[in-house]
Design a protein around this motif. Sequence first.
Motif, mmCIF file in Angstrom:
data_model
loop_
_atom_site.group_PDB
_atom_site.id
_atom_site.type_symbol
_atom_site.label_atom_id
_atom_site.label_comp_id
_atom_site.label_asym_id
_atom_site.label_seq_id
_atom_site.Cartn_x
_atom_site.Cartn_y
_atom_site.Cartn_z
ATOM 1 N N UNK A 11 31.665 -55.531 -26.049
ATOM 2 C CA UNK A 11 32.042 -54.207 -26.990
ATOM 3 C C UNK A 11 31.141 -54.031 -27.879
ATOM 4 N N UNK A 12 30.384 -55.312 -28.614
ATOM 5 C CA UNK A 12 29.556 -55.256 -29.538
ATOM 6 C C UNK A 12 28.126 -54.913 -29.172
ATOM 7 N N UNK A 13 27.907 -55.361 -27.832
ATOM 8 C CA UNK A 13 26.650 -54.643 -27.076
ATOM 9 C C UNK A 13 26.541 -53.442 -27.003
ATOM 10 N N UNK A 14 27.671 -52.863 -26.646
ATOM 11 C CA UNK A 14 27.616 -51.377 -26.462
ATOM 12 C C UNK A 14 27.291 -50.549 -27.893
ATOM 13 N N UNK A 15 27.785 -51.214 -28.905
ATOM 14 C CA UNK A 15 27.530 -50.438 -30.231
ATOM 15 C C UNK A 15 26.142 -50.761 -30.602
ATOM 16 N N UNK A 16 25.564 -52.216 -30.113
ATOM 17 C CA UNK A 16 24.111 -52.289 -30.449
ATOM 18 C C UNK A 16 23.247 -51.442 -29.784
ATOM 19 N N UNK A 17 23.651 -50.979 -28.518
ATOM 20 C CA UNK A 17 22.714 -50.021 -27.751
ATOM 21 C C UNK A 17 22.703 -48.706 -28.311
ATOM 22 N N UNK A 18 23.999 -48.450 -28.775
ATOM 23 C CA UNK A 18 24.192 -46.832 -29.323
ATOM 24 C C UNK A 18 23.299 -47.128 -30.698
ATOM 25 N N UNK A 19 23.292 -48.115 -31.479
ATOM 26 C CA UNK A 19 22.680 -48.064 -32.874
ATOM 27 C C UNK A 19 21.125 -48.022 -32.541
ATOM 28 N N UNK A 20 20.648 -48.642 -31.617
ATOM 29 C CA UNK A 20 19.208 -48.802 -31.407
ATOM 30 C C UNK A 20 18.670 -47.416 -31.044
ATOM 31 N N UNK A 21 19.500 -46.889 -29.980
ATOM 32 C CA UNK A 21 18.954 -45.382 -29.498
ATOM 33 C C UNK A 21 19.681 -44.322 -29.894
ATOM 34 N N UNK A 22 20.732 -44.247 -30.533
ATOM 35 C CA UNK A 22 21.451 -43.194 -31.005
ATOM 36 C C UNK A 22 20.762 -42.225 -31.862
ATOM 37 N N UNK A 23 20.300 -42.568 -33.214
ATOM 38 C CA UNK A 23 19.757 -41.747 -33.965
ATOM 39 C C UNK A 23 18.240 -41.334 -33.554
ATOM 40 N N UNK A 24 17.549 -42.144 -32.910
ATOM 41 C CA UNK A 24 16.274 -41.711 -32.156
ATOM 42 C C UNK A 24 16.569 -40.532 -31.219
ATOM 43 N N UNK A 25 17.394 -40.795 -30.381
ATOM 44 C CA UNK A 25 17.416 -39.604 -29.415
ATOM 45 C C UNK A 25 18.244 -38.228 -30.076
ATOM 46 N N UNK A 26 19.130 -38.458 -31.014
ATOM 47 C CA UNK A 26 19.763 -37.359 -31.324
ATOM 48 C C UNK A 26 19.185 -36.660 -32.383
ATOM 49 N N UNK A 27 18.467 -37.322 -33.244
ATOM 50 C CA UNK A 27 17.715 -36.668 -34.381
ATOM 51 C C UNK A 27 16.070 -36.357 -34.138
ATOM 52 N N UNK A 28 15.499 -37.023 -33.089
ATOM 53 C CA UNK A 28 14.190 -36.890 -32.737
ATOM 54 C C UNK A 28 13.782 -36.187 -31.397
ATOM 55 N N UNK A 29 14.537 -36.876 -30.409
ATOM 56 C CA UNK A 29 13.793 -36.636 -29.151
ATOM 57 C C UNK A 29 14.843 -35.686 -28.035
ATOM 58 N N UNK A 30 16.019 -35.487 -28.486
ATOM 59 C CA UNK A 30 16.856 -34.600 -27.738
ATOM 60 C C UNK A 30 16.612 -33.270 -28.322
ATOM 61 N N UNK A 33 19.373 -31.843 -30.793
ATOM 62 C CA UNK A 33 19.971 -32.413 -31.819
ATOM 63 C C UNK A 33 18.459 -32.466 -32.995
ATOM 64 N N UNK A 34 17.204 -32.548 -32.350
ATOM 65 C CA UNK A 34 16.291 -32.783 -33.162
ATOM 66 C C UNK A 34 15.738 -31.361 -33.690
ATOM 67 N N UNK A 35 16.208 -30.251 -33.355
ATOM 68 C CA UNK A 35 16.142 -28.940 -34.042
ATOM 69 C C UNK A 35 16.934 -28.966 -35.126
ATOM 70 N N UNK A 36 18.045 -29.715 -35.465
ATOM 71 C CA UNK A 36 18.871 -29.642 -36.446
ATOM 72 C C UNK A 36 18.388 -30.915 -37.563
ATOM 73 N N UNK A 37 17.486 -31.666 -37.237
ATOM 74 C CA UNK A 37 16.947 -32.814 -37.912
ATOM 75 C C UNK A 37 15.360 -32.838 -38.099
ATOM 76 N N UNK A 38 14.863 -33.904 -37.535
ATOM 77 C CA UNK A 38 13.222 -33.789 -37.740
ATOM 78 C C UNK A 38 12.140 -32.786 -37.179
ATOM 79 N N UNK A 39 12.823 -31.843 -36.294
ATOM 80 C CA UNK A 39 12.110 -30.801 -35.853
ATOM 81 C C UNK A 39 12.677 -29.376 -36.537
#
Length: 153
Positions: A11-30, A33-39
Amino acid sequence: MITLGNVSRLLAGIVAIATVFGALLADFLIPAGAAQHLRNDAWPPHAKFHDAQYIVMSLLLGVIALILLVRRGGDRFPTLGSACAILAVPWLALLGALLFPGTAIQDPEFDNPSPLGLHPQVLLSLTLLALLLAAVLLTARKQPGTARSGFGE
């Protein structure tokens, strides 16, 4: 063999993976999401800086927690509890940011779907925090007395 410790770690590992990649994906790469954030061209550079800071912070906290979880003893209450506390930081920060004056979960020009009446980021935060709580409770249940004595003992 499946144990409570392994389930807690998973359970904690699932959250860790979401924490490692979530903001990077949602705010910069996808793109959506990126259009609403860094882009987002409407965002000033300083706002983009703080979003980038959040992305890097989330990635680092997720990696630290993963290291704690995969090392020997990662299913024991003090270690798993520490990993879960570390993982809770960015998700609690996301919710806490809503309490500051002048903040909003999204810019007015965007319309994000609201499953269960909650913004997707709020729903994700609450879901991941619930997984962390379950992991801690399962581990504390496995090791009677640890919930009373605290993380450091």
